[in-house]
Design a protein around this motif. Structure first.
Motif, PDB file in Angstrom:
ATOM      1  N   PHE A  63     -52.174 -21.532  -1.360  1.00 18.33           N
ATOM      2  CA  PHE A  63     -51.084 -22.494  -1.377  1.00 18.33           C
ATOM      3  C   PHE A  63     -50.854 -22.909  -2.822  1.00 18.33           C
ATOM      4  O   PHE A  63     -51.705 -22.713  -3.678  1.00 18.33           O
ATOM      5  CB  PHE A  63     -51.396 -23.742  -0.528  1.00 18.33           C
ATOM      6  N   GLY A  64     -49.695 -23.493  -3.077  1.00 18.22           N
ATOM      7  CA  GLY A  64     -49.429 -24.126  -4.360  1.00 18.22           C
ATOM      8  C   GLY A  64     -48.249 -23.554  -5.103  1.00 18.22           C
ATOM      9  O   GLY A  64     -47.682 -22.522  -4.739  1.00 18.22           O
TER      10      GLY A  64
ATOM     11  N   ARG B 273     -53.043 -25.858  -6.761  1.00 21.09           N
ATOM     12  CA  ARG B 273     -52.941 -24.582  -6.058  1.00 21.09           C
ATOM     13  C   ARG B 273     -54.338 -24.007  -5.893  1.00 21.09           C
ATOM     14  O   ARG B 273     -55.240 -24.278  -6.694  1.00 21.09           O
ATOM     15  CB  ARG B 273     -52.002 -23.612  -6.768  1.00 21.09           C
TER      16      ARG B 273
ATOM     17  N   PHE C 166     -51.357 -26.842   5.478  1.00 21.62           N
ATOM     18  CA  PHE C 166     -52.203 -27.036   4.303  1.00 21.62           C
ATOM     19  C   PHE C 166     -52.196 -28.493   3.854  1.00 21.62           C
ATOM     20  O   PHE C 166     -52.386 -28.797   2.688  1.00 21.62           O
ATOM     21  CB  PHE C 166     -51.785 -26.121   3.149  1.00 21.62           C
TER      22      PHE C 166
ATOM     23  N   PRO D   5     -53.643 -32.014   3.030  1.00 20.14           N
ATOM     24  CA  PRO D   5     -54.990 -32.316   2.547  1.00 20.14           C
ATOM     25  C   PRO D   5     -55.844 -33.023   3.596  1.00 20.14           C
ATOM     26  O   PRO D   5     -55.329 -33.818   4.385  1.00 20.14           O
ATOM     27  CB  PRO D   5     -54.756 -33.231   1.341  1.00 20.14           C
TER      28      PRO D   5
ATOM     29  N   ARG E 137     -56.920 -28.644  -1.065  1.00 16.77           N
ATOM     30  CA  ARG E 137     -55.628 -29.290  -1.301  1.00 16.77           C
ATOM     31  C   ARG E 137     -55.787 -30.729  -1.798  1.00 16.77           C
ATOM     32  O   ARG E 137     -54.915 -31.242  -2.502  1.00 16.77           O
ATOM     33  CB  ARG E 137     -54.807 -29.263  -0.007  1.00 16.77           C
TER      34      ARG E 137
ATOM     35  N   ARG F  38     -57.492 -26.536   3.109  1.00 13.63           N
ATOM     36  CA  ARG F  38     -57.011 -27.917   3.304  1.00 13.63           C
ATOM     37  C   ARG F  38     -57.871 -28.901   2.520  1.00 13.63           C
ATOM     38  O   ARG F  38     -57.350 -29.875   1.966  1.00 13.63           O
ATOM     39  CB  ARG F  38     -56.970 -28.271   4.780  1.00 13.63           C
TER      40      ARG F  38
END
Length: 180
Positions: A69-70, A52, A17, A19, A47, A44
């Motif tokens: 994610f996060g 998140r 993930f 960026p 990100r 991604r």
């Protein structure tokens, strides 16, 4: 020793993930061979802006957690989540209007339950974006700045990438239907 080998396998299998910018996310979509590849490209890119983010699959009037994610995100819990799109919520609003939402989450049972699931202080504002495929909302992308923070207001890259996602689904379906 077996436990540590399992942990290594799990760590190796964890999605990347890190960026990426819009150009790289677009290239990842062009190379995507599965729906998971599509999800990872979108997340991604998210990100780069969000603390998140989560991606949801929309089916039969419900949004279910797909990937995320996060800070504070419990992925197994998110993947077991089902959000009714018939009950008043920011999810229902985005689903019905087929338009994105950027702002403070209105009070309500579904919204409150979702924000509690994220853990920590509720975000001050959120971003929610519908992905359309053949005129239907098939996915929702959620993002915020993290616990107690605002979502970024510059969401232009996600708004540009969004229409490319259903095109990628369409391409993958065509490729799977081709005789080999």
């Amino acid at each position: 020793a077996a436990g540590s080998e399992e942990e290594e396998l799990i760590e190796e299998a964890a999605p990347d993930f890190s960026p990426v910018d819009l150009a790289k996310a677009s290239a990842l979509l062009e190379a995507a061979a599965s729906r998971d590849d599509i999800a990872h490209a979108a997340l991604r890119l998210a990100r780069t802006s969000f603390g998140r983010a989560a991606l949801f699959i929309v089916r039969e009037g419900r949004a279910s957690g797909w990937d995320a994610f996060g800070e504070g995100i419990n992925l197994p819990l998110l993947k077991s989540l089902l959000i009714s799109l018939q009950q008043p919520s920011v999810f229902q609003l985005v689903y019905e209007t087929k338009a994105h939402f950027l702002g403070k989450v209105p009070k309500g049972e579904v919204n409150t339950a979702f924000l509690q699931l994220l853990g920590g202080d509720p975000p001050k504002s959120v971003f929610l974006y519908p992905l359309l495929f053949r005129g239907r909302v098939v996915n929702l992308i959620y993002g915020d700045g993290g616990p107690g923070k605002n979502a970024p207001v510059d969401v232009s890259d996600l708004l540009i990438l969004g229409p490319k996602i259903p095109q990628t689904f369409e391409r993958i379906l065509r490729e799977r239907r081709r005789p080999t």
